[in-house]
Write a protein that holds these residues in place. Structure first.
Motif, mmCIF file in Angstrom:
data_model
loop_
_atom_site.group_PDB
_atom_site.id
_atom_site.type_symbol
_atom_site.label_atom_id
_atom_site.label_comp_id
_atom_site.label_asym_id
_atom_site.label_seq_id
_atom_site.Cartn_x
_atom_site.Cartn_y
_atom_site.Cartn_z
ATOM 1 N N SER A 1 0.882 -1.164 0.000
ATOM 2 C CA SER A 1 0.000 0.000 0.000
ATOM 3 C C SER A 1 0.923 1.217 0.000
ATOM 4 C CB SER A 1 -0.911 0.015 1.224
ATOM 5 O OG SER A 1 -0.191 0.356 2.386
ATOM 6 N N GLY A 2 0.508 2.277 -0.649
ATOM 7 C CA GLY A 2 1.442 3.389 -0.788
ATOM 8 C C GLY A 2 0.792 4.741 -0.916
ATOM 9 N N MET A 3 1.648 5.728 -1.067
ATOM 10 C CA MET A 3 1.204 7.119 -1.151
ATOM 11 C C MET A 3 2.002 7.843 -2.221
ATOM 12 S SD MET A 3 3.030 8.613 2.296
ATOM 13 C CE MET A 3 4.763 8.227 2.640
ATOM 14 N N ALA A 4 1.415 8.932 -2.714
ATOM 15 C CA ALA A 4 2.090 9.786 -3.682
ATOM 16 C C ALA A 4 1.548 11.199 -3.532
ATOM 17 C CB ALA A 4 1.860 9.278 -5.107
ATOM 18 N N MET A 5 2.375 12.190 -3.868
ATOM 19 C CA MET A 5 1.937 13.576 -3.825
ATOM 20 C C MET A 5 1.366 13.966 -5.186
ATOM 21 S SD MET A 5 4.015 17.061 -2.823
ATOM 22 C CE MET A 5 4.068 16.613 -1.088
ATOM 23 N N THR A 6 0.211 14.608 -5.176
ATOM 24 C CA THR A 6 -0.414 15.004 -6.422
ATOM 25 C C THR A 6 0.382 16.118 -7.109
ATOM 26 O OG1 THR A 6 -1.811 16.718 -5.445
ATOM 27 C CG2 THR A 6 -2.681 14.455 -5.476
ATOM 28 N N GLN A 7 0.141 16.266 -8.390
ATOM 29 C CA GLN A 7 0.813 17.313 -9.161
ATOM 30 C C GLN A 7 0.400 18.697 -8.672
ATOM 31 O OE1 GLN A 7 3.637 18.263 -11.144
ATOM 32 N NE2 GLN A 7 3.016 16.370 -12.160
ATOM 33 N N SER A 8 -0.847 18.837 -8.205
ATOM 34 C CA SER A 8 -1.332 20.155 -7.769
ATOM 35 C C SER A 8 -0.867 20.484 -6.348
ATOM 36 C CB SER A 8 -2.864 20.201 -7.831
ATOM 37 O OG SER A 8 -3.425 19.158 -7.057
ATOM 38 N N ALA A 9 -1.082 19.578 -5.398
ATOM 39 C CA ALA A 9 -0.654 19.687 -3.996
ATOM 40 C C ALA A 9 -0.649 21.128 -3.476
ATOM 41 C CB ALA A 9 0.722 19.075 -3.826
ATOM 42 N N PRO A 10 -1.814 21.713 -3.221
ATOM 43 C CA PRO A 10 -1.842 23.108 -2.755
ATOM 44 C C PRO A 10 -1.192 23.309 -1.382
ATOM 45 C CG PRO A 10 -4.031 22.100 -2.652
ATOM 46 C CD PRO A 10 -3.159 21.158 -3.403
ATOM 47 N N ASN A 11 -1.079 22.239 -0.604
ATOM 48 C CA ASN A 11 -0.477 22.353 0.737
ATOM 49 C C ASN A 11 0.740 21.437 0.815
ATOM 50 O OD1 ASN A 11 -2.808 23.992 1.662
ATOM 51 N ND2 ASN A 11 -3.904 22.049 1.432
ATOM 52 N N ARG A 12 1.694 21.692 -0.036
ATOM 53 C CA ARG A 12 2.806 20.768 -0.224
ATOM 54 C C ARG A 12 3.635 20.574 1.052
ATOM 55 N NH1 ARG A 12 7.924 19.597 -1.728
ATOM 56 N NH2 ARG A 12 8.165 18.161 -3.486
ATOM 57 N N ASP A 13 3.957 21.636 1.740
ATOM 58 C CA ASP A 13 4.818 21.517 2.922
ATOM 59 C C ASP A 13 4.169 20.655 4.003
ATOM 60 O OD1 ASP A 13 6.673 23.089 1.672
ATOM 61 O OD2 ASP A 13 6.155 24.925 2.751
ATOM 62 N N GLU A 14 2.885 20.895 4.238
ATOM 63 C CA GLU A 14 2.172 20.106 5.237
ATOM 64 C C GLU A 14 2.053 18.649 4.783
ATOM 65 O OE1 GLU A 14 1.399 24.288 5.829
ATOM 66 O OE2 GLU A 14 1.158 23.027 4.050
ATOM 67 N N ALA A 15 1.874 18.449 3.484
ATOM 68 C CA ALA A 15 1.760 17.092 2.959
ATOM 69 C C ALA A 15 3.069 16.324 3.144
ATOM 70 C CB ALA A 15 1.370 17.142 1.481
ATOM 71 N N VAL A 16 4.195 16.986 2.940
ATOM 72 C CA VAL A 16 5.485 16.335 3.157
ATOM 73 C C VAL A 16 5.637 15.950 4.633
ATOM 74 C CG1 VAL A 16 7.988 16.657 3.148
ATOM 75 C CG2 VAL A 16 6.628 17.404 1.190
ATOM 76 N N GLN A 17 5.210 16.851 5.535
ATOM 77 C CA GLN A 17 5.263 16.521 6.961
ATOM 78 C C GLN A 17 4.469 15.250 7.258
ATOM 79 O OE1 GLN A 17 4.454 19.704 9.785
ATOM 80 N NE2 GLN A 17 5.112 21.233 8.287
ATOM 81 N N LEU A 18 3.300 15.144 6.647
ATOM 82 C CA LEU A 18 2.480 13.956 6.875
ATOM 83 C C LEU A 18 3.148 12.713 6.288
ATOM 84 C CD1 LEU A 18 0.004 12.425 7.766
ATOM 85 C CD2 LEU A 18 -1.196 13.239 5.718
ATOM 86 N N MET A 19 3.681 12.807 5.090
ATOM 87 C CA MET A 19 4.356 11.660 4.477
ATOM 88 C C MET A 19 5.491 11.162 5.367
ATOM 89 S SD MET A 19 4.490 12.902 0.467
ATOM 90 C CE MET A 19 4.931 11.320 -0.271
ATOM 91 N N GLU A 20 6.250 12.097 5.906
ATOM 92 C CA GLU A 20 7.372 11.707 6.761
ATOM 93 C C GLU A 20 6.888 11.137 8.093
ATOM 94 O OE1 GLU A 20 10.698 14.804 4.918
ATOM 95 O OE2 GLU A 20 9.775 15.242 6.874
ATOM 96 N N PHE A 21 5.795 11.679 8.607
ATOM 97 C CA PHE A 21 5.224 11.125 9.842
ATOM 98 C C PHE A 21 4.769 9.684 9.630
ATOM 99 C CE2 PHE A 21 1.482 10.154 12.423
ATOM 100 C CZ PHE A 21 1.984 10.342 13.702
ATOM 101 N N LEU A 22 4.215 9.389 8.458
ATOM 102 C CA LEU A 22 3.646 8.069 8.200
ATOM 103 C C LEU A 22 4.692 6.955 8.177
ATOM 104 C CD1 LEU A 22 0.945 8.904 5.499
ATOM 105 C CD2 LEU A 22 0.584 8.287 7.900
ATOM 106 N N VAL A 23 5.966 7.310 8.082
ATOM 107 C CA VAL A 23 7.006 6.277 8.139
ATOM 108 C C VAL A 23 7.757 6.312 9.475
ATOM 109 C CG1 VAL A 23 7.281 6.196 5.643
ATOM 110 C CG2 VAL A 23 8.734 7.741 6.980
ATOM 111 N N SER A 24 7.242 7.047 10.451
ATOM 112 C CA SER A 24 7.829 7.045 11.787
ATOM 113 C C SER A 24 7.445 5.750 12.501
ATOM 114 C CB SER A 24 7.326 8.246 12.588
ATOM 115 O OG SER A 24 5.931 8.122 12.858
ATOM 116 N N PRO A 25 8.210 5.340 13.503
ATOM 117 C CA PRO A 25 7.855 4.110 14.234
ATOM 118 C C PRO A 25 6.440 4.135 14.800
ATOM 119 C CG PRO A 25 10.091 4.789 14.775
ATOM 120 C CD PRO A 25 9.504 5.903 13.946
#
Length: 334
Positions: free
Chosen positions: A251-275
């Motif tokens: 199962s996986g994730m990807a950032m959309t081409q539009s991503a209006p809230n890119r910085d917050e989305a990156v924070q979430l992506m990085e959180f999702l791989v935390s222990p």
């Protein structure tokens, strides 16, 4: 800097910075399977997460919305779906030391266009009454005539079975995979139908002895009073390829081409791989974390250990068109 320090630095930065926007996610997964980990992210960072469940037409919706799309991230299952959104050009690359450190290279895109979150093994559900311990060994052996009339499965055209056939291609080439698919077809107890749980029900009902299935369905069946008897009638067996391990998907994730809230989305992506997040996600979904050392649920751990196959998921995605053709050529679904 090791992974723990990278994750700590990322989390501290998220807490220190103001929460300036929500993160909007289009997901093909039921929101209930994702909400607990999103709640944990919001509690830690103050950033709200909005989930929009899209069962069908995800790529079409993103394509139609284009740059106006409110979605920041896409979450879906199976390498075929991840490849589809990449091929459609609706996602963008994410450069992140956190993601690269946490996720093995074979479980993310070479171009950083998609990232694995959890894995699931494609295993055998075997009747406790009619299949002896050790009787199921390799995927290759399932095409032998000793299993004639004993196998149930869903459609060969389903993504899960196409991915397994793609793994057979990776190990044995196109001709070997065609022979294998034809052998499995000859061993079917009935025409392919239903989903993975329906195959376990068929074993419980005595219609067949073994079936293909993803591991997490066992957790779902055990949690459903109407399906507990089905689950109790089978054991999980981890077959391997003769020259490899047990087939896994993602199962996986990807950032959309539009991503209006890119910085917050990156924070979430990085959180999702935390222990913490990996343990929550795996517990909720009865899947395996991609982060090495992250906790498995007690139930998942009880199913036993296995060695994942090392075939790169990007190779499986590339093999998909051949898998579709082979499935049609052998008339797998009858």
């Amino acid at each position: 800097m090791n992974l723990r320090n990278i994750l700590l630095a990322s989390t501290c930065a998220a807490i220190a910075g103001p929460a300036i926007a929500d993160v909007n996610i289009y997901t093909t997964r039921e929101p209930g399977l994702i909400q607990p980990v999103m709640d944990a992210f919001t509690a830690e960072t103050g950033i709200p997460v909005n989930l929009s469940y899209i069962n069908d037409g995800l790529v079409e919706r993103l394509t139609a919305e284009g740059a106006r799309s409110p979605a920041d991230l896409v979450m879906t299952v199976d390498i075929a779906n991840l490849k589809q959104i990449v091929d459609a050009g609706v996602v963008q690359a994410v450069e992140s030391d956190v993601l690269n450190a946490a996720i093995p290279a074979e479980l993310r895109s070479d171009e950083n266009l998609w990232f694995g979150l959890t894995t699931r093994a494609r295993i055998i559900y075997a009747s406790k009454e009619r299949v002896a311990d050790g009787e199921v060994t390799t995927y290759e052996d399932l095409a032998s005539d000793k299993w004639e009339g004993r196998i149930c499965t869903r459609s060969g055209m389903h993504n899960y079975n196409l991915a397994l056939l793609s793994a057979v291609i990776a190990h044995h080439g196109e001709d070997g995979a065609r022979d294998w698919a034809a052998g499995i077809r000859e061993n079917l107890a009935r025409k392919p139908e239903g989903n993975d749980r329906a195959q376990v029900r068929a074993i419980w009902a005595g219609e067949c002895d073994i079936s293909f299935g993803n591991t997490y369905y066992m957790g779902g069946m055990l949690a459903d009073p109407e399906q507990q008897a089905w689950a109790d009638s089978v054991r999980i067996v981890f077959p391997t390829f003769e020259d490899g391990g047990t087939h896994v998907n993602v199962s996986g994730m990807a950032m959309t081409q539009s991503a209006p809230n890119r910085d917050e989305a990156v924070q979430l992506m990085e959180f999702l791989v935390s222990p913490e997040a990996q343990a929550i996600y795996a517990e909720t979904n009865h899947e395996y974390p991609v982060l090495e050392g992250a906790a498995r649920s007690e139930l998942v751990a009880s199913w036993g250990e296995f060695t994942p196959d090392t075939v790169d998921l990007n190779e499986l995605a590339a093999n998909r068109p051949v898998s579709v053709r082979i499935t049609e050529e052998v008339n797998f679904d009858g």
